[in-house]
Design a protein around this motif. Structure first.
Motif, PDB file in Angstrom:
ATOM      1  N   VAL A  66      81.424  51.999  24.185  1.00 41.83           N
ATOM      2  CA  VAL A  66      82.134  50.720  24.229  1.00 41.83           C
ATOM      3  C   VAL A  66      82.147  50.170  22.817  1.00 41.83           C
ATOM      4  N   MET A  67      83.348  49.856  22.309  1.00 42.82           N
ATOM      5  CA  MET A  67      83.468  49.212  21.000  1.00 42.82           C
ATOM      6  C   MET A  67      83.658  47.719  21.217  1.00 42.82           C
ATOM      7  N   SER A  68      82.798  46.923  20.596  1.00 48.14           N
ATOM      8  CA  SER A  68      82.935  45.472  20.648  1.00 48.14           C
ATOM      9  C   SER A  68      83.734  45.013  19.428  1.00 48.14           C
ATOM     10  N   GLY A  69      84.602  44.048  19.641  1.00 51.92           N
ATOM     11  CA  GLY A  69      85.405  43.572  18.525  1.00 51.92           C
ATOM     12  C   GLY A  69      86.163  42.315  18.860  1.00 51.92           C
ATOM     13  N   GLU A  70      87.143  42.020  18.028  1.00 52.10           N
ATOM     14  CA  GLU A  70      87.933  40.795  18.162  1.00 52.10           C
ATOM     15  C   GLU A  70      89.414  41.140  18.069  1.00 52.10           C
ATOM     16  N   LEU A  71      90.178  40.634  19.030  1.00 51.75           N
ATOM     17  CA  LEU A  71      91.622  40.851  19.057  1.00 51.75           C
ATOM     18  C   LEU A  71      92.332  39.579  18.615  1.00 51.75           C
ATOM     19  N   ASN A  72      93.265  39.735  17.677  1.00 51.69           N
ATOM     20  CA  ASN A  72      94.097  38.633  17.207  1.00 51.69           C
ATOM     21  C   ASN A  72      95.506  38.863  17.752  1.00 51.69           C
ATOM     22  N   LEU A  73      95.898  38.057  18.728  1.00 52.35           N
ATOM     23  CA  LEU A  73      97.175  38.234  19.424  1.00 52.35           C
ATOM     24  C   LEU A  73      97.789  36.874  19.697  1.00 52.35           C
ATOM     25  N   HIS A  74      99.054  36.719  19.315  1.00 53.17           N
ATOM     26  CA  HIS A  74      99.799  35.495  19.614  1.00 53.17           C
ATOM     27  C   HIS A  74      99.085  34.255  19.076  1.00 53.17           C
ATOM     28  N   GLY A  75      98.465  34.411  17.882  1.00 57.55           N
ATOM     29  CA  GLY A  75      97.799  33.291  17.244  1.00 57.55           C
ATOM     30  C   GLY A  75      96.437  32.949  17.816  1.00 57.55           C
ATOM     31  N   GLN A  76      95.942  33.759  18.755  1.00 50.38           N
ATOM     32  CA  GLN A  76      94.641  33.523  19.375  1.00 50.38           C
ATOM     33  C   GLN A  76      93.689  34.666  19.026  1.00 50.38           C
ATOM     34  N   ARG A  77      92.426  34.320  18.763  1.00 51.28           N
ATOM     35  CA  ARG A  77      91.385  35.323  18.515  1.00 51.28           C
ATOM     36  C   ARG A  77      90.397  35.298  19.675  1.00 51.28           C
ATOM     37  N   ARG A  78      90.176  36.466  20.269  1.00 52.66           N
ATOM     38  CA  ARG A  78      89.264  36.547  21.400  1.00 52.66           C
ATOM     39  C   ARG A  78      88.408  37.805  21.285  1.00 52.66           C
ATOM     40  N   PRO A  79      87.139  37.744  21.727  1.00 51.57           N
ATOM     41  CA  PRO A  79      86.337  38.972  21.777  1.00 51.57           C
ATOM     42  C   PRO A  79      86.883  39.915  22.846  1.00 51.57           C
ATOM     43  N   VAL A  80      87.021  41.178  22.492  1.00 53.67           N
ATOM     44  CA  VAL A  80      87.550  42.188  23.418  1.00 53.67           C
ATOM     45  C   VAL A  80      86.750  43.475  23.247  1.00 53.67           C
ATOM     46  N   ASP A  81      86.304  44.049  24.357  1.00 53.99           N
ATOM     47  CA  ASP A  81      85.622  45.338  24.339  1.00 53.99           C
ATOM     48  C   ASP A  81      86.607  46.442  24.696  1.00 53.99           C
ATOM     49  N   LEU A  82      86.517  47.558  23.984  1.00 52.22           N
ATOM     50  CA  LEU A  82      87.328  48.735  24.274  1.00 52.22           C
ATOM     51  C   LEU A  82      86.444  49.824  24.852  1.00 52.22           C
ATOM     52  N   ASP A  83      86.865  50.425  25.972  1.00 55.26           N
ATOM     53  CA  ASP A  83      86.212  51.621  26.491  1.00 55.26           C
ATOM     54  C   ASP A  83      86.789  52.822  25.743  1.00 55.26           C
ATOM     55  N   VAL A  84      85.935  53.522  24.992  1.00 53.68           N
ATOM     56  CA  VAL A  84      86.376  54.568  24.070  1.00 53.68           C
ATOM     57  C   VAL A  84      85.882  55.925  24.536  1.00 53.68           C
ATOM     58  N   THR A  85      86.797  56.895  24.556  1.00 51.88           N
ATOM     59  CA  THR A  85      86.445  58.291  24.813  1.00 51.88           C
ATOM     60  C   THR A  85      86.813  59.107  23.586  1.00 51.88           C
ATOM     61  N   TYR A  86      85.859  59.879  23.103  1.00 54.99           N
ATOM     62  CA  TYR A  86      86.056  60.685  21.900  1.00 54.99           C
ATOM     63  C   TYR A  86      86.496  62.087  22.290  1.00 54.99           C
ATOM     64  N   GLY A  87      87.578  62.581  21.641  1.00 53.33           N
ATOM     65  CA  GLY A  87      88.128  63.884  22.003  1.00 53.33           C
ATOM     66  C   GLY A  87      87.726  65.027  21.105  1.00 53.33           C
ATOM     67  N   GLY A  88      87.048  64.733  19.989  1.00 55.99           N
ATOM     68  CA  GLY A  88      86.640  65.792  19.074  1.00 55.99           C
ATOM     69  C   GLY A  88      87.382  65.720  17.754  1.00 55.99           C
ATOM     70  N   PHE A  89      87.038  66.645  16.834  1.00 57.63           N
ATOM     71  CA  PHE A  89      87.730  66.687  15.548  1.00 57.63           C
ATOM     72  C   PHE A  89      87.870  68.131  15.084  1.00 57.63           C
ATOM     73  N   GLY A  90      88.806  68.349  14.148  1.00 55.34           N
ATOM     74  CA  GLY A  90      89.026  69.691  13.623  1.00 55.34           C
ATOM     75  C   GLY A  90      90.146  69.697  12.612  1.00 55.34           C
ATOM     76  N   PRO A  91      90.402  70.851  11.986  1.00 56.48           N
ATOM     77  CA  PRO A  91      91.453  70.950  10.963  1.00 56.48           C
ATOM     78  C   PRO A  91      92.841  70.834  11.575  1.00 56.48           C
ATOM     79  N   ASP A  92      93.786  70.352  10.771  1.00 61.13           N
ATOM     80  CA  ASP A  92      95.169  70.282  11.216  1.00 61.13           C
ATOM     81  C   ASP A  92      96.033  71.232  10.368  1.00 61.13           C
ATOM     82  N   PRO A  93      97.303  71.432  10.738  1.00 58.88           N
ATOM     83  CA  PRO A  93      98.154  72.391  10.008  1.00 58.88           C
ATOM     84  C   PRO A  93      98.547  71.947   8.609  1.00 58.88           C
ATOM     85  N   TRP A  94      98.226  70.708   8.226  1.00 58.97           N
ATOM     86  CA  TRP A  94      98.682  70.174   6.943  1.00 58.97           C
ATOM     87  C   TRP A  94      97.542  70.081   5.931  1.00 58.97           C
ATOM     88  N   GLY A  95      96.454  70.765   6.204  1.00 62.36           N
ATOM     89  CA  GLY A  95      95.347  70.802   5.263  1.00 62.36           C
ATOM     90  C   GLY A  95      94.349  69.675   5.411  1.00 62.36           C
TER      91      GLY A  95
END
Length: 273
Positions: free
Chosen positions: A191-220
Motif C-alpha cells: 500500500v502506497m500512502s500519499g496525497e492526491l491533488n484533484l480539482h483544486g483539492q488535496r486529500r490523502p489517498v492510499d494506492l493498492d500496488v502490485t509489482y510485476g517485476g523488472f527486466g531489460p527492454d528492446p531499446w537498451g
C-alpha cells in the motif's frame, strides 16, 4: 490496564506497524488481541494469569507463535520479537530514479452510470517518476496527469467531463499524486500512502500496488511494471455534479475507481525508441 506487550521488529530492526498480537488460552479460545502502533509495540488489555499462547502475524511476514507467561496482575512481556519476511516472489528493482513511460502506461477511471452500467475513461497524458529506495518501503513516487486528456471515445461526453461540472480542466489543468512510502501487504503487494491533488483539492489517498517485476527492454533500457488502484469519492474533491434522472437515480455514481498500469524506465530520462 496493560496486559501482554511485545515490541515487533523485522530482520533489519525496523518496527512492523499493524502487526497483530493474538493471545489464546489452553483451550484455543482467544482472550486478547492488539495491533502494533507505529513503533511496532502491541499491548493487549489485562489477561488471566497463567501460561498462554501468543501468535504474531503481519502481511508479508511469516506467522510466529510464542508461549506467554502472564502474572497474577494480568500483565506480561514478550520483549523484542523479530518477524521473518515471506520470501519475495520477484526481485525488486534497483534503487535510484525511475521515469514513467507514458507510451506504455495507462490510467483508467471507471464510474457508474444511471446505476446500471459503468463508463470508462482513459487519461492519455501521464508523466512522473518513482525514486526506489533501500529499503523498498521508503520509496517515493510522483505522477501527474493532464486533466484535459480524458477520453471516453465520445467527444460530447469528453467535453462535458472537462467542463466545470466535473474536472474543470481549464482552471485545474493537472491532476497530481505524491506517494510517501510503502507498506508491504504480501510477497509482491504494497500500500502506497500519499496525497492526491484533484480539482483544486488535496486529500490523502492510499494506492493498492502490485509489482510485476523488472527486466531489460528492446531499446537498451531497464524497466519495471506496477499496477495500482484505489476508489475515490467525487464529493471529497468538490466534484458534486448531481444530475438526477428516472425518479431520483443519479446520472453519475458518487465513487470513481482508478486503475493505473505503469511502466517505469531506470534513470532520469526515457530512452530513444
Amino acid at each position: 490496564m496493560t496486559g501482554l506487550t511485545a515490541r515487533i521488529r523485522n530482520a533489519d530492526n525496523w518496527p512492523v506497524p499493524e502487526a497483530v498480537l493474538t493471545v489464546t488460552d489452553s483451550t484455543g479460545r482467544q482472550i486478547g488481541r492488539a495491533v502494533a502502533d507505529g513503533t511496532g509495540t502491541a499491548a493487549t488489555g489485562a489477561l488471566p494469569p497463567g501460561l498462554h499462547t501468543a501468535v504474531l502475524t503481519a502481511p508479508g511476514y511469516q506467522p510466529l507463535a510464542r508461549t506467554a507467561q502472564v502474572s497474577a496482575t494480568g500483565t506480561g512481556s514478550l520483549g523484542d520479537i523479530t518477524l521473518v519476511a515471506v520470501p519475495e516472489s520477484v526481485a525488486l528493482p534497483l534503487s535510484g530514479p525511475w521515469t514513467i513511460d507514458p507510451v506504455h502506461s495507462t490510467v483508467i477511471a471507471t464510474a457508474r452510470h444511471l446505476g446500471i452500467s459503468s463508463i470508462k475513461a482513459r487519461f492519455a497524458e501521464i508523466g512522473g517518476r518513482i525514486d526506489i529506495a533501500e529499503p523498498f518501503e521508503r520509496s517515493r513516487g510522483y505522477a501527474e496527469i493532464k486533466a484535459s486528456s480524458i477520453d471516453t471515445g465520445i467527444g460530447m461526453r469528453d467535453d462535458h467531463l472537462r467542463s466545470a461540472d466535473f474536472l474543470d480542466s481549464e482552471r485545474y489543468p493537472l491532476i497530481s499524486y505524491t506517494g510517501n512510502g510503502l507498506r508491504r501487504t504480501g510477497s509482491d503487494t504494497w500500500v502506497m500512502s500519499g496525497e492526491l491533488n484533484l480539482h483544486g483539492q488535496r486529500r490523502p489517498v492510499d494506492l493498492d500496488v502490485t509489482y510485476g517485476g523488472f527486466g531489460p527492454d528492446p531499446w537498451g533500457g531497464v524497466r519495471a511494471a506496477f499496477h495500482a488502484e484505489t476508489v475515490l469519492r467525487r464529493d471529497d474533491f468538490a466534484i458534486d455534479y448531481n444530475a438526477m434522472v428516472r425518479a431520483g437515480v443519479a446520472a453519475v455514481g458518487t465513487t470513481v475507481k482508478l486503475d493505473l498500469d505503469i511502466q517505469v524506465v531506470q534513470g532520469e530520462q526515457l530512452p530513444q525508441m
